[in-house]
Design a protein around this motif. Sequence first.
Motif, PDB file in Angstrom:
ATOM      1  N   ALA A   4       0.843  -1.199   0.000  1.00  0.00           N
ATOM      2  CA  ALA A   4       0.000   0.000   0.000  1.00  0.00           C
ATOM      3  C   ALA A   4       0.877   1.247   0.000  1.00  0.00           C
ATOM      4  O   ALA A   4       1.958   1.265   0.590  1.00  0.00           O
ATOM      5  N   VAL A   5       0.389   2.277  -0.677  1.00  0.00           N
ATOM      6  CA  VAL A   5       1.063   3.579  -0.722  1.00  0.00           C
ATOM      7  C   VAL A   5       0.073   4.614  -0.194  1.00  0.00           C
ATOM      8  O   VAL A   5      -1.038   4.754  -0.724  1.00  0.00           O
ATOM      9  N   VAL A   6       0.465   5.322   0.857  1.00  0.00           N
ATOM     10  CA  VAL A   6      -0.409   6.286   1.518  1.00  0.00           C
ATOM     11  C   VAL A   6       0.226   7.673   1.417  1.00  0.00           C
ATOM     12  O   VAL A   6       1.439   7.822   1.609  1.00  0.00           O
ATOM     13  N   PHE A   7      -0.592   8.663   1.130  1.00  0.00           N
ATOM     14  CA  PHE A   7      -0.105  10.016   0.879  1.00  0.00           C
ATOM     15  C   PHE A   7      -0.582  11.007   1.938  1.00  0.00           C
ATOM     16  O   PHE A   7      -1.705  10.915   2.434  1.00  0.00           O
ATOM     17  N   LEU A 119      -4.214   2.205  -2.132  1.00  0.00           N
ATOM     18  CA  LEU A 119      -3.822   3.599  -1.972  1.00  0.00           C
ATOM     19  C   LEU A 119      -4.641   4.241  -0.856  1.00  0.00           C
ATOM     20  O   LEU A 119      -5.828   3.923  -0.677  1.00  0.00           O
ATOM     21  N   GLY A 120      -4.010   5.142  -0.114  1.00  0.00           N
ATOM     22  CA  GLY A 120      -4.690   5.798   0.993  1.00  0.00           C
ATOM     23  C   GLY A 120      -4.183   7.197   1.225  1.00  0.00           C
ATOM     24  O   GLY A 120      -3.211   7.650   0.601  1.00  0.00           O
ATOM     25  N   ILE A 121      -4.827   7.889   2.166  1.00  0.00           N
ATOM     26  CA  ILE A 121      -4.469   9.257   2.537  1.00  0.00           C
ATOM     27  C   ILE A 121      -4.573   9.395   4.052  1.00  0.00           C
ATOM     28  O   ILE A 121      -5.559   8.949   4.654  1.00  0.00           O
ATOM     29  N   ILE A 122      -3.564  10.003   4.656  1.00  0.00           N
ATOM     30  CA  ILE A 122      -3.625  10.429   6.060  1.00  0.00           C
ATOM     31  C   ILE A 122      -3.307  11.914   6.072  1.00  0.00           C
ATOM     32  O   ILE A 122      -2.255  12.338   5.583  1.00  0.00           O
ATOM     33  N   THR A 123      -4.211  12.721   6.629  1.00  0.00           N
ATOM     34  CA  THR A 123      -4.017  14.161   6.617  1.00  0.00           C
ATOM     35  C   THR A 123      -4.547  14.797   7.893  1.00  0.00           C
ATOM     36  O   THR A 123      -5.590  14.387   8.411  1.00  0.00           O
ATOM     37  N   ASN A 124      -3.835  15.779   8.390  1.00  0.00           N
ATOM     38  CA  ASN A 124      -4.319  16.561   9.523  1.00  0.00           C
ATOM     39  C   ASN A 124      -5.288  17.627   9.028  1.00  0.00           C
ATOM     40  O   ASN A 124      -5.123  18.179   7.941  1.00  0.00           O
ATOM     41  N   GLY A 125      -6.295  17.921   9.849  1.00  0.00           N
ATOM     42  CA  GLY A 125      -7.223  18.998   9.507  1.00  0.00           C
ATOM     43  C   GLY A 125      -8.664  18.596   9.687  1.00  0.00           C
ATOM     44  O   GLY A 125      -8.991  17.444  10.006  1.00  0.00           O
ATOM     45  N   ASN A 168      -3.146   0.933   9.400  1.00  0.00           N
ATOM     46  CA  ASN A 168      -2.784  -0.482   9.225  1.00  0.00           C
ATOM     47  C   ASN A 168      -4.029  -1.355   9.319  1.00  0.00           C
ATOM     48  O   ASN A 168      -4.261  -2.237   8.485  1.00  0.00           O
ATOM     49  N   ARG A 169      -4.804  -1.095  10.356  1.00  0.00           N
ATOM     50  CA  ARG A 169      -6.009  -1.897  10.565  1.00  0.00           C
ATOM     51  C   ARG A 169      -7.037  -1.632   9.467  1.00  0.00           C
ATOM     52  O   ARG A 169      -7.721  -2.548   9.009  1.00  0.00           O
ATOM     53  N   ARG A 170      -7.136  -0.381   9.046  1.00  0.00           N
ATOM     54  CA  ARG A 170      -8.086  -0.019   7.989  1.00  0.00           C
ATOM     55  C   ARG A 170      -7.754  -0.756   6.682  1.00  0.00           C
ATOM     56  O   ARG A 170      -8.645  -1.215   5.969  1.00  0.00           O
ATOM     57  N   LEU A 171      -6.454  -0.869   6.389  1.00  0.00           N
ATOM     58  CA  LEU A 171      -6.019  -1.524   5.155  1.00  0.00           C
ATOM     59  C   LEU A 171      -5.811  -3.026   5.326  1.00  0.00           C
ATOM     60  O   LEU A 171      -5.576  -3.735   4.344  1.00  0.00           O
ATOM     61  N   ASN A 172      -5.846  -3.491   6.583  1.00  0.00           N
ATOM     62  CA  ASN A 172      -5.605  -4.898   6.904  1.00  0.00           C
ATOM     63  C   ASN A 172      -4.215  -5.332   6.434  1.00  0.00           C
ATOM     64  O   ASN A 172      -4.039  -6.380   5.818  1.00  0.00           O
ATOM     65  N   LEU A 173      -3.227  -4.492   6.761  1.00  0.00           N
ATOM     66  CA  LEU A 173      -1.844  -4.761   6.394  1.00  0.00           C
ATOM     67  C   LEU A 173      -0.933  -4.536   7.590  1.00  0.00           C
ATOM     68  O   LEU A 173      -1.267  -3.794   8.520  1.00  0.00           O
ATOM     69  N   ARG A 174       0.232  -5.173   7.548  1.00  0.00           N
ATOM     70  CA  ARG A 174       1.251  -4.932   8.564  1.00  0.00           C
ATOM     71  C   ARG A 174       1.952  -3.607   8.274  1.00  0.00           C
ATOM     72  O   ARG A 174       1.996  -3.142   7.127  1.00  0.00           O
ATOM     73  N   ALA A 175       2.550  -3.032   9.312  1.00  0.00           N
ATOM     74  CA  ALA A 175       3.246  -1.747   9.147  1.00  0.00           C
ATOM     75  C   ALA A 175       4.327  -1.825   8.074  1.00  0.00           C
ATOM     76  O   ALA A 175       4.508  -0.899   7.284  1.00  0.00           O
ATOM     77  N   SER A 176       5.039  -2.922   8.030  1.00  0.00           N
ATOM     78  CA  SER A 176       6.141  -3.081   7.081  1.00  0.00           C
ATOM     79  C   SER A 176       5.678  -3.153   5.631  1.00  0.00           C
ATOM     80  O   SER A 176       6.499  -3.081   4.708  1.00  0.00           O
ATOM     81  N   GLU A 177       4.364  -3.275   5.425  1.00  0.00           N
ATOM     82  CA  GLU A 177       3.825  -3.403   4.071  1.00  0.00           C
ATOM     83  C   GLU A 177       3.298  -2.077   3.513  1.00  0.00           C
ATOM     84  O   GLU A 177       2.730  -2.049   2.429  1.00  0.00           O
ATOM     85  N   VAL A 178       3.495  -0.994   4.265  1.00  0.00           N
ATOM     86  CA  VAL A 178       2.933   0.295   3.859  1.00  0.00           C
ATOM     87  C   VAL A 178       4.044   1.351   3.787  1.00  0.00           C
ATOM     88  O   VAL A 178       4.943   1.378   4.626  1.00  0.00           O
ATOM     89  N   VAL A 179       3.954   2.214   2.779  1.00  0.00           N
ATOM     90  CA  VAL A 179       4.884   3.333   2.662  1.00  0.00           C
ATOM     91  C   VAL A 179       4.079   4.623   2.695  1.00  0.00           C
ATOM     92  O   VAL A 179       2.980   4.700   2.146  1.00  0.00           O
ATOM     93  N   TYR A 180       4.628   5.629   3.379  1.00  0.00           N
ATOM     94  CA  TYR A 180       3.974   6.933   3.466  1.00  0.00           C
ATOM     95  C   TYR A 180       4.795   7.956   2.713  1.00  0.00           C
ATOM     96  O   TYR A 180       6.033   7.962   2.790  1.00  0.00           O
ATOM     97  N   ILE A 181       4.117   8.843   1.993  1.00  0.00           N
ATOM     98  CA  ILE A 181       4.783   9.878   1.208  1.00  0.00           C
ATOM     99  C   ILE A 181       4.305  11.235   1.691  1.00  0.00           C
ATOM    100  O   ILE A 181       3.099  11.526   1.680  1.00  0.00           O
ATOM    101  N   GLY A 182       5.248  12.067   2.126  1.00  0.00           N
ATOM    102  CA  GLY A 182       4.881  13.391   2.609  1.00  0.00           C
ATOM    103  C   GLY A 182       6.026  14.372   2.495  1.00  0.00           C
ATOM    104  O   GLY A 182       7.178  13.987   2.291  1.00  0.00           O
ATOM    105  N   ASP A 183       5.696  15.651   2.653  1.00  0.00           N
ATOM    106  CA  ASP A 183       6.698  16.710   2.476  1.00  0.00           C
ATOM    107  C   ASP A 183       7.352  17.149   3.771  1.00  0.00           C
ATOM    108  O   ASP A 183       8.393  17.816   3.749  1.00  0.00           O
ATOM    109  N   CYS A 184       6.757  16.815   4.907  1.00  0.00           N
ATOM    110  CA  CYS A 184       7.243  17.311   6.198  1.00  0.00           C
ATOM    111  C   CYS A 184       8.030  16.223   6.929  1.00  0.00           C
ATOM    112  O   CYS A 184       7.493  15.144   7.212  1.00  0.00           O
ATOM    113  N   TYR A 185       9.271  16.525   7.255  1.00  0.00           N
ATOM    114  CA  TYR A 185      10.117  15.522   7.906  1.00  0.00           C
ATOM    115  C   TYR A 185       9.517  15.073   9.238  1.00  0.00           C
ATOM    116  O   TYR A 185       9.393  13.874   9.498  1.00  0.00           O
TER     117      TYR A 185
END
Length: 239
Positions: A4-7, A119-125, A168-185
């Motif tokens: 999974a790729v989450v943005f 594919l997924g999205i995690i965002t503050n706001g 992780n639970r939403r996607l039914n995947l382990r943490a090691s199976e997901v990558v997050y892409i973001g601009d803020c370190y």
Amino acid sequence: MIKAVVFDVDDTLYDQKAPFTAALAPLLKLPEAADLSLAFQTYRQQSAAAYEQVAAGIWSHEEMAVKRLNAALRSQNLPSVTTEIALAFQKAYCTGLQKIKLFPGLANALDQLKEHYKLGIITNGKTQHQLAKVMQLEMHRWVDRDAIMTSEETGLAKPDPQIFTLMNRRLNLRASEVVYIGDCYSMDVRAAKKAGWQAFWFNHRNQETPDGDWIPDQTVGDSFELQDLLLALTAIAEA
């Protein structure tokens, strides 16, 4: 193996600086081409602390708008503004966000990714505001609604690693199976790594790494490099 790729959304899927500058410069009576880079960076960096204050019930969203903007202005030695001007900025800024577009190259990459990855999205706001951006960017073409998580609806905000664990639970995947892409370190890279995810840093603002504790798995400097990285993931999936 990545499944999974989450943005992130803001300044990851689209250029957030453009509507920020367009909304703020007229209110400060600055030239249209004014360089507000430092104020913008500070505004972005205020996100984690600001949303933590809102989540804890210490600040209202209105108080956050005022305090966050004035902190950004002080960083660039610009005078603070009144609540009225801060809210006028917020209104103009939100109007500008109704015209945002994906960074060049991302639509093509998302078309390819969708064939091989969740594919997924995690965002503050606030959920309503963030979903409006998602719709404006047409991200619903690639991301299902149940794979979009906001800080308001979950009661968790980046950089809290728990919001990644919830995904992780939403996607039914382990943490090691997901990558997050973001601009803020701090909110994207460090937080995702703490949750056990891989993290790709979209460092198109050329920020310095605050510390060496958490190293991004990949770092790219512009949207075309990001496109190439995402297409490389597709190639791996097809191999």
